[in-house]
Scaffold this motif. Structure first.
Motif, short mmCIF file in Angstrom:
data_model
loop_
_atom_site.label_atom_id
_atom_site.label_comp_id
_atom_site.label_asym_id
_atom_site.label_seq_id
_atom_site.Cartn_x
_atom_site.Cartn_y
_atom_site.Cartn_z
N PRO A 379 -27.65 -25.48 104.69
CA PRO A 379 -28.69 -26.29 105.34
C PRO A 379 -29.99 -25.51 105.54
CG PRO A 379 -26.59 -26.53 106.47
CD PRO A 379 -26.41 -25.41 105.50
N SER A 380 -31.08 -26.26 105.60
CA SER A 380 -32.41 -25.66 105.77
C SER A 380 -32.57 -25.08 107.17
CB SER A 380 -33.48 -26.72 105.52
OG SER A 380 -33.37 -27.25 104.22
N ARG A 381 -33.59 -24.24 107.31
CA ARG A 381 -33.96 -23.71 108.62
C ARG A 381 -35.46 -23.87 108.80
NH1 ARG A 381 -30.26 -21.06 111.41
NH2 ARG A 381 -31.75 -19.88 112.68
N SER A 382 -35.87 -24.10 110.05
CA SER A 382 -37.29 -24.29 110.37
C SER A 382 -37.80 -23.10 111.17
CB SER A 382 -37.48 -25.59 111.16
OG SER A 382 -37.12 -26.70 110.36
N PHE A 383 -39.09 -22.77 110.95
CA PHE A 383 -39.68 -21.60 111.58
C PHE A 383 -41.07 -21.94 112.09
CE2 PHE A 383 -36.78 -20.22 108.27
CZ PHE A 383 -35.95 -19.36 108.96
N GLU A 384 -41.49 -21.23 113.12
CA GLU A 384 -42.82 -21.44 113.69
C GLU A 384 -43.87 -20.62 112.96
OE1 GLU A 384 -42.57 -18.14 117.32
OE2 GLU A 384 -42.37 -20.28 117.75
N SER A 385 -43.45 -19.65 112.18
CA SER A 385 -44.38 -18.83 111.40
C SER A 385 -43.60 -18.04 110.37
CB SER A 385 -45.15 -17.87 112.30
OG SER A 385 -44.29 -16.84 112.79
N VAL A 386 -44.31 -17.51 109.36
CA VAL A 386 -43.63 -16.68 108.36
C VAL A 386 -43.20 -15.35 108.96
CG1 VAL A 386 -44.56 -17.71 106.28
CG2 VAL A 386 -45.90 -15.98 107.48
N ARG A 387 -43.94 -14.86 109.95
CA ARG A 387 -43.53 -13.63 110.60
C ARG A 387 -42.22 -13.83 111.36
NH1 ARG A 387 -49.62 -12.22 112.48
NH2 ARG A 387 -50.15 -10.69 110.86
N ALA A 388 -42.06 -14.99 111.99
CA ALA A 388 -40.81 -15.29 112.68
C ALA A 388 -39.66 -15.36 111.68
CB ALA A 388 -40.92 -16.60 113.45
N ALA A 389 -39.93 -15.93 110.52
CA ALA A 389 -38.91 -16.00 109.46
C ALA A 389 -38.54 -14.60 108.99
CB ALA A 389 -39.42 -16.84 108.30
N ALA A 390 -39.54 -13.74 108.82
CA ALA A 390 -39.28 -12.37 108.37
C ALA A 390 -38.45 -11.61 109.38
CB ALA A 390 -40.60 -11.65 108.10
N ASN A 391 -38.76 -11.78 110.66
CA ASN A 391 -37.96 -11.12 111.70
C ASN A 391 -36.52 -11.59 111.66
OD1 ASN A 391 -40.15 -9.64 112.66
ND2 ASN A 391 -40.69 -11.17 114.21
N GLU A 392 -36.33 -12.88 111.48
CA GLU A 392 -34.97 -13.42 111.41
C GLU A 392 -34.24 -12.91 110.17
OE1 GLU A 392 -33.81 -17.63 112.44
OE2 GLU A 392 -33.30 -17.64 110.29
#
Length: 439
Positions: A379-392
């Motif tokens: 399943p997809s995931r949603s993020f508030e920013s690309v930096r938040a995605a990178a941290n995750e």
């Protein structure tokens, strides 16, 4: 009437060849070939970088607000200019140049030929005049040949015959892990020519914690137990996170006597998909989309070199090996441990580097949904920013059981530095024209 008809035809074929979604589709085509042929992540990053640079150089030749990378990245001195610019459809030529380089840096030979023929048919069916078509094909080939000639001097061919990694029984040193027990992947990758970094060790990180698995008060022991406890008590959300960012290009599945492999995008391939998703959401034009892909792929390329330099300097043990030896011989990570040393986390490094560049292009705090993994049933995931995605992405390696937390944190800091340097050094849009003002 003739002039009006010519303008009409130009408008019609431009709707096809100037579509930024078509460029994203073309990058995805290379991504699929990379996946199918099991390219290791750092080699995949090389494939994306050279193909995107070729496309970028074509649009730079047709749009003066995009400076050439010649003289900006190592070893690239000149790029041929079109003899008759009015006979070149630059977006179409960018697509073809990307594909020609993509064909050259992947295998089997000609992997993109069918797709290239589809692109050419699209242009012709949309009414592209024959002189524009031929001029575009010719210029695309000229730029691609120039990029391929330059790429061959990056030391990649030389390290194909370099020595394999020597496995020893030294305490705290990396050894192959189950179930593949594979040789270390690309132990000489730090010898590949960087694109922007002054050297592979420019952002050499702090030393990893001392290997001390028996001392319950040591930093290493606590880091080891943190990984074990995390995997032993994973929530559904943490499992989803680990699966989503797994990005294992070749996972060996073992069920009794049955063994089979499954494939996913590499970490770099995942970030190429994210560029396309956000560029589409932002309705970026063709040239902006190409530039974003190119600069992100450059950051990924150098980030892998920087990370691999440290991996094979420290040759640090994986959590799985230490836990099996000192805590629980039956313990397994949630996702499969990849075949190379632990420190630092590659995903943390390259994700942070990519996120810095993408934030520069698209802004911070941009909500988006990453649908990249749907084709693998995740399943997809949603993020508030690309930096938040990178941290995750970095921290997901702890939940996956394949990295220590400090490796992800230090790796993130390394990646940020790489991304910042790429943005500082490369001028890929005339900032005076206002589009890429820094955040």
């Amino acid at each position: 009437m003739v002039l009006l008809q010519a303008c009409k035809n130009s408008g019609e074929y431009a709707k096809v060849t100037h579509d930024p979604l078509l460029y994203s589709k073309t990058v995805k085509k290379l991504n699929d070939i990379v996946l199918e042929n099991n390219f290791p992540p750092m080699i995949a990053a090389r494939n994306y970088a050279y193909a995107n640079i070729a496309a970028y150089e074509v649009i730079a030749a047709g749009d003066k607000s995009y400076p050439s990378l010649a003289g900006q990245i190592h070893g690239l001195t000149t790029i041929p200019k079109p003899v008759a610019p009015n006979k070149v459809d630059f977006p179409f030529a960018a697509l073809l140049s990307f594909c020609k380089v993509g064909n050259a840096v992947t295998f089997p030979e000609g992997s993109m030929d069918v797709y290239v023929n589809e692109l050419k048919k699209k242009a012709k069916d949309a009414g592209m005049p024959s002189d524009i078509f031929e001029g575009s094909v010719s210029y695309a080939s000229l730029v691609a040949d120039s990029i391929m000639s330059w790429s061959k001097k990056d030391n990649y061919a030389k390290i194909r015959s370099s020595s394999k990694f020597t496995v020893t029984n030294e305490d705290g040193r990396w050894i192959p892990t189950p179930p593949m027990y594979a040789q270390a992947v690309e132990p000489h990758w730090m010898e590949v020519r960087t694109l922007v970094l002054d050297s592979c060790s420019q952002f050499k990180p702090v030393r990893p914690p001392k290997y001390d698995p028996k001392n319950i008060s040591s930093t290493f022991y606590n880091a080891m137990m943190l990984v074990k406890k995390a995997v032993d008590s994973l929530t559904p959300e943490q499992k989803h996170m680990a699966d989503f960012w797994d990005d294992n290009s070749f996972k060996l599945n073992v069920n009794g006597h049955v063994m089979y492999a499954t494939k996913k995008f590499s970490p770099g391939g995942h970030w190429m998909n994210i560029v396309g998703i956000i560029a589409a959401n932002k309705k970026s034009d063709f040239n902006t989309t190409v530039s974003a892909y190119a600069q992100t792929s450059i950051a990924l390329f150098d980030a892998f070199i920087s990370c691999w330099d440290e991996k094979f300097r420290s040759n640090y043990i994986r959590p799985e090996t230490a836990i099996n030896k000192y805590v629980d011989p039956e313990w397994q990570p949630y996702i499969q441990t990849p075949p190379f040393p632990e420190y630092t986390s590659g995903h943390a490094v390259i994700s942070a580097a990519a996120a810095e560049v993408m934030t520069h292009y698209f802004g911070d705090n941009i909500n988006y949904t990453d649908t990249s993994e749907l084709e693998f049933g995740i399943p997809s995931r949603s993020f508030e920013s690309v930096r938040a995605a990178a941290n995750e992405a970095g921290m997901s390696r702890v939940f996956g059981g394949i990295h220590f937390k400090h490796s992800c944190e230090v790796g993130r800091d390394m990646g940020i530095k790489v991304g910042e340097l790429v943005l500082q050094r490369l001028k890929m849009k005339d900032l005076k024209k206002g589009f890429l003002a820094k955040n």
